[in-house]
Structures are given as C-alpha cells and as structure tokens.
Scaffold this motif. Structure first.
Motif, short mmCIF file in Angstrom:
data_model
loop_
_atom_site.label_atom_id
_atom_site.label_comp_id
_atom_site.label_asym_id
_atom_site.label_seq_id
_atom_site.Cartn_x
_atom_site.Cartn_y
_atom_site.Cartn_z
N ASP A 8 21.80 -7.06 9.65
CA ASP A 8 20.69 -7.74 10.31
C ASP A 8 20.63 -7.50 11.81
N HIS A 10 17.87 -5.90 13.25
CA HIS A 10 16.47 -6.22 13.55
C HIS A 10 16.01 -5.71 14.91
N ASP A 36 18.64 -4.19 7.19
CA ASP A 36 17.74 -4.83 8.15
C ASP A 36 18.02 -4.34 9.57
N CYS A 63 13.71 -5.86 5.19
CA CYS A 63 12.81 -5.44 6.28
C CYS A 63 12.73 -3.92 6.38
N HIS A 162 21.50 -10.88 5.27
CA HIS A 162 20.19 -11.51 5.08
C HIS A 162 20.04 -12.89 5.73
#
Length: 182
Positions: A8, A10, A36, A63, A162
């Motif tokens: 994650d 991002h 992600d 994502c 997640h």
C-alpha cells in the motif's frame, strides 16, 4: 535470510523511500510488495520504478488493477470517479499499466515446513477488507485455498495488506499478519 514485506504505497514516494532506507539499514535480502503501488498519491510512476528495481516479488493490489484497466462503460461511472480514473491513468504510461495488469494475485512459499501465503486482501478477491475486529470464522477463511492460490492446502501463515494498519493474530495455531502501509 531476511525478508521485508511492504504494501500500500499509493504513490507516496517519500514514505516508500524512507521505508526502503530502513530496509537497507536492516540488511534485508529480499523485498516482497503486496500491491497498491499506485493511486491516491502524486508519484505513482516513481514508486513503480523503485518497486520494480527493489522488489523481488510484486503482487497486484486492487488499485493497481482498477486504475490500470480499461473501463469499457466509463460513461456509466459517476463523473467524479471518471475524473479520478483518468487522473490516475495520466500519471503512468501504457507500459506501466500493462505491467500492473500482469502482476500475479498471490505468492506462496514454505518456510520451516509452514505454508506461507501472500496476497493483497483475501485469497478470493483483492478488494475486500478482513480486519482485526472481524470474527474468528471470517479470519480463518483467510487461510483457506481458492482458485487464486497455487496450493490447495490450508495455509499456516497468511500475510496481506489492503488495510493500511498493521496487526497480527493467532487463530487455531495459524498466524494472520497485516503489514499495513508504507
């Protein structure tokens, strides 16, 4: 062997750089990314380049899949979500999108005789959250095989992302670990 597992990112380049510095300082042998990499932050391309360079294994997050794929009926999606999709896609190349779409769902290995299973969110889908407050039955489902898992055995250790906050739980002599977010 020392293994670091991250998830994650991002598009948060500064957090990724600091995490990688810490990993390097700890003399880790292998880095695994649970997905992600893109979406939300403004540096997905740079994060993707670092992940490709530093991680031996990279899995697909929800994502990564959602913002990389073509949305056939994009006109049916609410306008604000259309803008979000187009903005995220504008920050990465077609080749980046193809790479993200080609990433595997999961990864498994044996360590000291235990089956360790890794994925982004659950063994069945990459966008469902199983949290630390879910029931024991819901958590136990995380260890079960699915059509997305290589082995059809019940895992001994499950590691996933997640949720963006780390935690660990023991269930029926099995270990459930969420690595959180960089």
């Amino acid at each position: 062997m020392k293994i670091a597992i991250i998830s994650d990112i991002h598009g948060n380049l500064e957090a990724l750089k600091e995490t990688l510095k810490d990993i390097e300082k700890r003399k880790v042998d292998k880095i695994i990314c649970l997905g992600d990499i893109i979406a939300k932050g403004v540096h997905p391309k740079e994060c993707l380049e670092l992940i490709r360079k530093k991680c031996e294994i990279v899995l697909q997050g929800n994502c990564d899949e959602y913002f990389s794929r073509e949305h056939k009926n994009i006109d049916e999606i609410p306008e604000q979500e259309q803008k979000r999709i187009k903005w995220n896609q504008s920050l990465i190349s077609k080749e980046d999108r193809e790479y993200l779409l080609s990433l595997p769902f999961g990864y498994e290995f044996y360590m000291s005789g235990s089956l360790v299973r890794l994925f982004h969110a659950t063994p069945t889908v990459n966008n469902k959250a199983i949290t630390n407050i879910d029931s024991v039955q819901a958590k136990y489902q995380m260890f079960l095989p699915s059509e997305n898992t290589a082995a059809q055995d019940v895992a001994d250790v499950v590691i996933y992302g997640h949720l963006h906050h780390p935690y660990m739980d023991k269930i029926y002599n099995k270990t459930l670990i969420n690595v959180g977010s960089v």
